[in-house]
Motif scaffolding. Sequence first.
Motif, PDB file in Angstrom:
ATOM      1  N   LEU A 280     -38.904 -11.318  18.271  1.00 47.55           N
ATOM      2  CA  LEU A 280     -37.880 -11.385  19.054  1.00 47.55           C
ATOM      3  C   LEU A 280     -36.662 -10.756  18.730  1.00 47.55           C
ATOM      4  O   LEU A 280     -35.648 -10.524  19.389  1.00 47.55           O
ATOM      5  N   ALA A 281     -36.641 -10.427  17.470  1.00 46.75           N
ATOM      6  CA  ALA A 281     -35.417  -9.597  16.783  1.00 46.75           C
ATOM      7  C   ALA A 281     -35.881  -8.140  16.992  1.00 46.75           C
ATOM      8  O   ALA A 281     -34.958  -7.270  17.259  1.00 46.75           O
ATOM      9  N   PHE A 282     -37.083  -7.711  16.614  1.00 48.87           N
ATOM     10  CA  PHE A 282     -37.456  -6.337  16.700  1.00 48.87           C
ATOM     11  C   PHE A 282     -37.400  -5.614  17.886  1.00 48.87           C
ATOM     12  O   PHE A 282     -37.076  -4.524  18.069  1.00 48.87           O
ATOM     13  N   LEU A 283     -37.850  -6.237  19.088  1.00 44.38           N
ATOM     14  CA  LEU A 283     -37.812  -5.660  20.505  1.00 44.38           C
ATOM     15  C   LEU A 283     -36.622  -5.377  20.811  1.00 44.38           C
ATOM     16  O   LEU A 283     -36.224  -4.193  21.245  1.00 44.38           O
ATOM     17  N   PRO A 284     -35.536  -6.210  20.950  1.00 43.93           N
ATOM     18  CA  PRO A 284     -34.136  -6.046  21.404  1.00 43.93           C
ATOM     19  C   PRO A 284     -33.455  -4.879  20.612  1.00 43.93           C
ATOM     20  O   PRO A 284     -32.812  -4.008  20.855  1.00 43.93           O
ATOM     21  N   GLY A 285     -33.933  -5.059  19.144  1.00 46.65           N
ATOM     22  CA  GLY A 285     -33.099  -4.229  18.106  1.00 46.65           C
ATOM     23  C   GLY A 285     -33.870  -2.577  18.419  1.00 46.65           C
ATOM     24  O   GLY A 285     -32.986  -1.700  18.231  1.00 46.65           O
ATOM     25  N   ALA A 286     -34.978  -2.668  18.708  1.00 48.57           N
ATOM     26  CA  ALA A 286     -35.522  -1.038  18.838  1.00 48.57           C
ATOM     27  C   ALA A 286     -35.032  -0.819  20.160  1.00 48.57           C
ATOM     28  O   ALA A 286     -34.735   0.340  20.031  1.00 48.57           O
ATOM     29  N   CYS A 287     -34.846  -1.353  21.071  1.00 49.78           N
ATOM     30  CA  CYS A 287     -34.225  -1.053  22.611  1.00 49.78           C
ATOM     31  C   CYS A 287     -32.860  -0.454  22.142  1.00 49.78           C
ATOM     32  O   CYS A 287     -32.524   0.641  22.603  1.00 49.78           O
ATOM     33  N   ILE A 288     -32.028  -1.123  21.418  1.00 49.76           N
ATOM     34  CA  ILE A 288     -30.676  -0.859  20.977  1.00 49.76           C
ATOM     35  C   ILE A 288     -30.744   0.783  20.258  1.00 49.76           C
ATOM     36  O   ILE A 288     -30.081   1.714  20.547  1.00 49.76           O
ATOM     37  N   VAL A 289     -31.736   0.667  19.234  1.00 44.01           N
ATOM     38  CA  VAL A 289     -31.859   2.153  18.284  1.00 44.01           C
ATOM     39  C   VAL A 289     -32.253   3.105  19.187  1.00 44.01           C
ATOM     40  O   VAL A 289     -31.532   4.320  19.317  1.00 44.01           O
ATOM     41  N   ILE A 290     -33.190   2.881  20.073  1.00 40.93           N
ATOM     42  CA  ILE A 290     -33.610   3.971  20.897  1.00 40.93           C
ATOM     43  C   ILE A 290     -32.539   4.563  21.859  1.00 40.93           C
ATOM     44  O   ILE A 290     -32.154   5.764  21.983  1.00 40.93           O
ATOM     45  N   THR A 291     -31.963   3.805  22.405  1.00 33.73           N
ATOM     46  CA  THR A 291     -30.904   3.856  23.450  1.00 33.73           C
ATOM     47  C   THR A 291     -29.683   4.723  22.908  1.00 33.73           C
ATOM     48  O   THR A 291     -29.563   5.907  23.143  1.00 33.73           O
ATOM     49  N   LEU A 293     -29.761   6.251  19.791  1.00 33.03           N
ATOM     50  CA  LEU A 293     -30.580   7.553  19.461  1.00 33.03           C
ATOM     51  C   LEU A 293     -30.698   8.616  20.734  1.00 33.03           C
ATOM     52  O   LEU A 293     -30.362   9.757  20.489  1.00 33.03           O
ATOM     53  N   GLY A 294     -30.938   8.209  22.162  1.00 30.67           N
ATOM     54  CA  GLY A 294     -30.885   9.081  22.952  1.00 30.67           C
ATOM     55  C   GLY A 294     -29.584   9.714  23.191  1.00 30.67           C
ATOM     56  O   GLY A 294     -29.284  10.879  23.409  1.00 30.67           O
ATOM     57  N   PHE A 295     -28.418   8.920  23.209  1.00 27.90           N
ATOM     58  CA  PHE A 295     -27.232   9.394  23.304  1.00 27.90           C
ATOM     59  C   PHE A 295     -26.721  10.173  22.543  1.00 27.90           C
ATOM     60  O   PHE A 295     -25.978  11.124  22.452  1.00 27.90           O
ATOM     61  N   THR A 296     -27.065   9.849  21.055  1.00 30.80           N
ATOM     62  CA  THR A 296     -26.643  10.712  20.054  1.00 30.80           C
ATOM     63  C   THR A 296     -27.244  12.174  20.056  1.00 30.80           C
ATOM     64  O   THR A 296     -26.602  13.125  19.680  1.00 30.80           O
ATOM     65  N   LEU A 297     -28.740  12.133  20.162  1.00 30.23           N
ATOM     66  CA  LEU A 297     -29.159  13.269  20.385  1.00 30.23           C
ATOM     67  C   LEU A 297     -28.562  14.156  21.630  1.00 30.23           C
ATOM     68  O   LEU A 297     -28.266  15.277  21.380  1.00 30.23           O
ATOM     69  N   LEU A 298     -28.171  13.543  22.717  1.00 31.54           N
ATOM     70  CA  LEU A 298     -27.744  14.397  23.757  1.00 31.54           C
ATOM     71  C   LEU A 298     -26.449  14.933  23.303  1.00 31.54           C
ATOM     72  O   LEU A 298     -26.046  16.093  23.645  1.00 31.54           O
ATOM     73  N   GLY A 299     -25.642  14.070  22.850  1.00 28.35           N
ATOM     74  CA  GLY A 299     -24.243  14.514  22.459  1.00 28.35           C
ATOM     75  C   GLY A 299     -24.057  15.559  21.335  1.00 28.35           C
ATOM     76  O   GLY A 299     -23.454  16.428  21.522  1.00 28.35           O
ATOM     77  N   GLU A 300     -24.940  15.387  20.431  1.00 30.89           N
ATOM     78  CA  GLU A 300     -24.944  16.463  19.409  1.00 30.89           C
ATOM     79  C   GLU A 300     -25.467  17.854  19.881  1.00 30.89           C
ATOM     80  O   GLU A 300     -25.098  18.814  19.501  1.00 30.89           O
TER      81      GLU A 300
END
Lengths: 313, 334
Positions: A280-291, A293-300
């Motif tokens: 219950l913690a890991f699933l939403p946490g992973a979603c936040i991290v992946i999202t 990460l996506g914005f950070t990769l794109l931004g950089e």
Amino acid sequence: MSTILPPAPGGSVAPNDPAIDTGRGTGLWKDAYLRLRRNPQAIVGAVIIGLFLLVAILAPILAPYGGDELPGRTAVTPTTIPGPGEIDGFPLGLDRFGGDVLSKLIWGARASLLIGVVSTALGLAGGMLLGVLAGGLGGWVDSAIMRFVDILLSVPSLLLAVSIAAMLGQSTYAIMIAIGVSQIPIFARLLRSTMLSQRGADYILAAQTLGLSRRTITMSHLLPNSMGPVIVQATLSLATAVIDAAALAFLGLGGGLPQTAEWGRMLTYAQAELGVAPQLAFLPGACIVITALGFTLLGESLREALDPKTRKK
Amino acid sequence: MLRVIGKRLALLVPTLFGLSILLFLWVRNLPGGPATALLGEKATPEAVARINELYGFDRPLITQYLTYMGKLLQGDFGVSINTGRPVLEEFATRFPATVELTIIALIFAVGVGVPLGYLAARHNGRLIDHGSVVLSLIGITVPVFFLAFILKYLFAIQWSLLPPDGRQDPRMDATHYTQFYVLDGVLTGEYDAAWDAFLHLILPGIALGTIPLAIIVRITRASVLEVQNADYVRTARAKGLRESTIRGSFILRNAMLPVVTTIGLQLGLLISGAVLTETVFAFNGIGRFLRDAIFGLDYPVLQGFIIFIAVLYALINLIVDLSYSVIDPRVRVQ
């Protein structure tokens, strides 16, 4: 078609780059786009963001249940929370309220991305307004605005957001405004400093010599040529906004019901069940991290594409 | 040097002055106004009227502001609604816990981050380089409290290697003088208490230190990459200096300047992170107190905290700027 083009920052074409050197000058944005397309980092980021955006938009079609629905209310007892694959119809299991975790993750994408996009848009708009006024007008306006920005920067941004959210009351809009306002000083400062560094450029001198008004020079020459770093920062800020929204939810701000489908809130209420139902913690946490990460990769990658100084050799 | 410090402190005055005005207006715009803020949401109209008169909330704004500033300058931050004790006193008892935690987090971040970033740059393009880049990217994007959850779940709940929460085992009958529990244990010779307090610091310290760690790795890597191909490094090599001298005195020292700036800038992150970390680990520091203040709408505490942090923030940045001159003599000349 003008023949004299202003020397756009980062628009210079690397002569030893056969894919880009077309013999004719390419514009800043086309050049950046060509570079992004060949950067695996950018593609990964764009694919992640694209997927989550798609999920967020198609949430009503994709999600088996509504975001606030509690279809598994009867299956949850104080001692048992069915995990992934334990009951039919709930592939990722249930949460303690009886909500379908899969549906909540899907609706959560919509909520989190909406908060991220709206708050960053607010921060960008406010920051650009202040930045243009400061960088374009200079003088006492500049000093006054920058002192104000200094004051906002003297408090860590998450605390600033917390204070603003506390003042506005318990609602999602309060969270959006709070995160947006806490980003204003960053954008204002960035835009101002980029504009100042451009002010001595030859093309500005040329525009002045042609007798253009200060407003025209600022809005049509200075501003477009200073937007690169701001757009990069906006992309990176989207990541921060999603993370900060989760943090504000964790601190009990944002209002709404406990079972509301929003990643940060799901994570918050999972804390009590960490020993029994860690998913219950890991699933939403992973979603936040992946999202994020996506914005950070794109931004950089965008930064690399727009700014020749940070480009890999 | 003294003139630089004086000038910087003088620049701080207008910022704090502006902040105090904003905060003053902030409290007066809170839902229900300052009286409700002081009394809580369930206050009766009579009580609100009494508080308004007692605190002078019915007087002109300018008078109110001057009174408020007068108190602030005397160090009177008001009384916490939740605990009924002076805000300053509450900070003083909890601040050492947060300082202890922040120091551990910084030691972790710098101790791992600088060597890792340096190694990544030296082996540019190799496995350790790629690995550190990917890890630091993930480190930046993990919400602090989510990381705290993971660490707590794995190390405290699943493997029972480290304590899940608190600052010290309550069964430990430790003497406390300074409120720095590790230091207290060492000073009184109660080494088991010091060790226990240290064990309690490890998980929150790692959780809090990870974002600064990731940032420090990236900055160190970028900075070393830039410096190691500089002309003076080539000259040093050509002169036949020992490789260890070149790395230590030429590359690392010159590469450290941006790293030091970054470490200073992490303070804001550390403070925000402490609020979240201390909450997850039930660590009784200033961060957890602040979170309780947010929950309980304890405005005097929030207000005091923000001013306190702004001053601290400014002072740390001053120290960072001054430390440049130690690392880089060129700055001293100017």
